[in-house]
Design a protein around this motif. Sequence first.
Motif, PDB file in Angstrom:
ATOM      1  N   ARG A  13      12.785   7.878  -2.534  1.00  0.00           N
ATOM      2  CA  ARG A  13      11.345   7.756  -2.734  1.00  0.00           C
ATOM      3  C   ARG A  13      10.976   6.282  -2.897  1.00  0.00           C
ATOM      4  O   ARG A  13      11.739   5.502  -3.466  1.00  0.00           O
ATOM      5  N   THR A  14       9.801   5.928  -2.449  1.00  0.00           N
ATOM      6  CA  THR A  14       9.320   4.560  -2.640  1.00  0.00           C
ATOM      7  C   THR A  14       9.029   4.324  -4.115  1.00  0.00           C
ATOM      8  O   THR A  14       8.991   5.267  -4.929  1.00  0.00           O
ATOM      9  N   VAL A  15       8.799   3.070  -4.460  1.00  0.00           N
ATOM     10  CA  VAL A  15       8.427   2.720  -5.832  1.00  0.00           C
ATOM     11  C   VAL A  15       7.195   3.506  -6.267  1.00  0.00           C
ATOM     12  O   VAL A  15       7.152   4.096  -7.355  1.00  0.00           O
ATOM     13  N   GLU A  16       6.186   3.521  -5.418  1.00  0.00           N
ATOM     14  CA  GLU A  16       4.952   4.249  -5.742  1.00  0.00           C
ATOM     15  C   GLU A  16       5.233   5.730  -5.982  1.00  0.00           C
ATOM     16  O   GLU A  16       4.750   6.309  -6.967  1.00  0.00           O
ATOM     17  N   LYS A  17       6.028   6.348  -5.114  1.00  0.00           N
ATOM     18  CA  LYS A  17       6.307   7.774  -5.241  1.00  0.00           C
ATOM     19  C   LYS A  17       7.197   8.068  -6.452  1.00  0.00           C
ATOM     20  O   LYS A  17       7.121   9.155  -7.029  1.00  0.00           O
ATOM     21  N   ASN A  18       8.050   7.119  -6.839  1.00  0.00           N
ATOM     22  CA  ASN A  18       8.821   7.296  -8.072  1.00  0.00           C
ATOM     23  C   ASN A  18       7.899   7.314  -9.284  1.00  0.00           C
ATOM     24  O   ASN A  18       8.073   8.115 -10.198  1.00  0.00           O
ATOM     25  N   VAL A  19       6.918   6.434  -9.299  1.00  0.00           N
ATOM     26  CA  VAL A  19       5.979   6.393 -10.417  1.00  0.00           C
ATOM     27  C   VAL A  19       5.132   7.666 -10.459  1.00  0.00           C
ATOM     28  O   VAL A  19       4.758   8.154 -11.533  1.00  0.00           O
ATOM     29  N   GLU A  20       4.878   8.253  -9.308  1.00  0.00           N
ATOM     30  CA  GLU A  20       4.058   9.463  -9.233  1.00  0.00           C
ATOM     31  C   GLU A  20       4.808  10.729  -9.640  1.00  0.00           C
ATOM     32  O   GLU A  20       4.200  11.797  -9.809  1.00  0.00           O
ATOM     33  N   LEU A  21       6.124  10.636  -9.807  1.00  0.00           N
ATOM     34  CA  LEU A  21       6.953  11.830  -9.989  1.00  0.00           C
ATOM     35  C   LEU A  21       6.482  12.705 -11.157  1.00  0.00           C
ATOM     36  O   LEU A  21       6.297  13.917 -11.015  1.00  0.00           O
ATOM     37  N   GLY A  22       6.289  12.104 -12.320  1.00  0.00           N
ATOM     38  CA  GLY A  22       5.851  12.885 -13.473  1.00  0.00           C
ATOM     39  C   GLY A  22       4.450  13.450 -13.289  1.00  0.00           C
ATOM     40  O   GLY A  22       4.143  14.545 -13.765  1.00  0.00           O
TER      41      GLY A  22
ATOM     42  N   PHE B 276       5.145  -4.270  -4.574  1.00  0.00           N
ATOM     43  CA  PHE B 276       6.392  -3.622  -4.165  1.00  0.00           C
ATOM     44  C   PHE B 276       6.250  -2.098  -4.076  1.00  0.00           C
ATOM     45  O   PHE B 276       7.251  -1.386  -4.008  1.00  0.00           O
ATOM     46  N   ALA B 277       5.023  -1.608  -4.046  1.00  0.00           N
ATOM     47  CA  ALA B 277       4.771  -0.161  -4.071  1.00  0.00           C
ATOM     48  C   ALA B 277       5.472   0.584  -2.942  1.00  0.00           C
ATOM     49  O   ALA B 277       5.932   1.720  -3.122  1.00  0.00           O
ATOM     50  N   SER B 278       5.575  -0.033  -1.766  1.00  0.00           N
ATOM     51  CA  SER B 278       6.160   0.646  -0.604  1.00  0.00           C
ATOM     52  C   SER B 278       7.663   0.412  -0.459  1.00  0.00           C
ATOM     53  O   SER B 278       8.293   0.927   0.467  1.00  0.00           O
ATOM     54  N   HIS B 279       8.248  -0.358  -1.373  1.00  0.00           N
ATOM     55  CA  HIS B 279       9.688  -0.611  -1.331  1.00  0.00           C
ATOM     56  C   HIS B 279      10.455   0.587  -1.895  1.00  0.00           C
ATOM     57  O   HIS B 279       9.893   1.445  -2.568  1.00  0.00           O
ATOM     58  N   HIS B 280      11.758   0.599  -1.639  1.00  0.00           N
ATOM     59  CA  HIS B 280      12.650   1.604  -2.222  1.00  0.00           C
ATOM     60  C   HIS B 280      13.480   0.944  -3.329  1.00  0.00           C
ATOM     61  O   HIS B 280      13.661  -0.280  -3.333  1.00  0.00           O
ATOM     62  N   PRO B 281      13.994   1.733  -4.271  1.00  0.00           N
ATOM     63  CA  PRO B 281      14.738   1.157  -5.395  1.00  0.00           C
ATOM     64  C   PRO B 281      15.873   0.216  -4.990  1.00  0.00           C
ATOM     65  O   PRO B 281      16.108  -0.798  -5.648  1.00  0.00           O
ATOM     66  N   SER B 282      16.558   0.528  -3.895  1.00  0.00           N
ATOM     67  CA  SER B 282      17.690  -0.316  -3.467  1.00  0.00           C
ATOM     68  C   SER B 282      17.257  -1.723  -3.070  1.00  0.00           C
ATOM     69  O   SER B 282      18.087  -2.635  -2.993  1.00  0.00           O
TER      70      SER B 282
END
Length: 257
Positions: A91-100, A127-133
């Motif tokens: 998941r992208t950074v943005e989608k990780n934040v949206e998880l909860g 960095f919203a569209s980046h991935h954790p790696s």
Amino acid sequence: MSYIEIRDVCRHYEQKGASFTALSHVNLSIERGEFICLLGPSGCGKSTLLAALAGFDRVSSGSVRIAGEEVTLPNIKNVTIFQNYGLLPWRTVEKNVELGLESLGTPPAERTKIAHRYLELVGLARFASHHPSELSGGMQQRVAIARALAVDPDIIFMDEPFAALDAITRMGLQDEISAICSKQGKTIIFVTHDIDEAIVLADRVVIMTPNPGKIKSIVKIDLCGRRDRTSPDFLRIRDRIFREFALKPADRTEYYI
């Protein structure tokens, strides 16, 4: 009654046929909006106590209550941040934040708006569209903090979240989480074995000692604003806590510094 009440808590484990006491008769009251650091060496039960507070573990005896309700399971209104960040790599950074927010049923447009607000707060909006790696360890931990704040939790539990980071990144994140949580007014329970980190962050430092794990003393930190690690007051408190660990475990005392 305080917001969080820990009363005569013990936690025993059976290991290879022998009994092991991780926590022994722990008593602690925490007010809403306090930043509490559980400080002590490995094996003193601080992570065990945090797990009981978060609902991931059950105590053997005694009770843990939040807002008058006994803790038996994790609560969606309370979040935990671990050392390993817990980000989903696909998941992208943005989608990780949206998880909860997804778990709460927040509509997609509102999720995106909230995620960007908290990414902006931790300085990662671009960095919203980046991935954790694609991020450094410190940046990944900031994403985890943004994700935790996005669901507007009542309590944030943090289990040595900066332990794997280099010293400079760690100090920067300490200052950031202190400023953010002060503005947000969250109740924070933070596990650490780093004395300086505890003084930088906490309203009160709960000093724990091992074999068995129990509270030795509580130090109230009376330092206003951003905490200067080189100031005489900071160093005085640091020396006091060092002395606490140098002494044999005794009945719990509470200090106001």
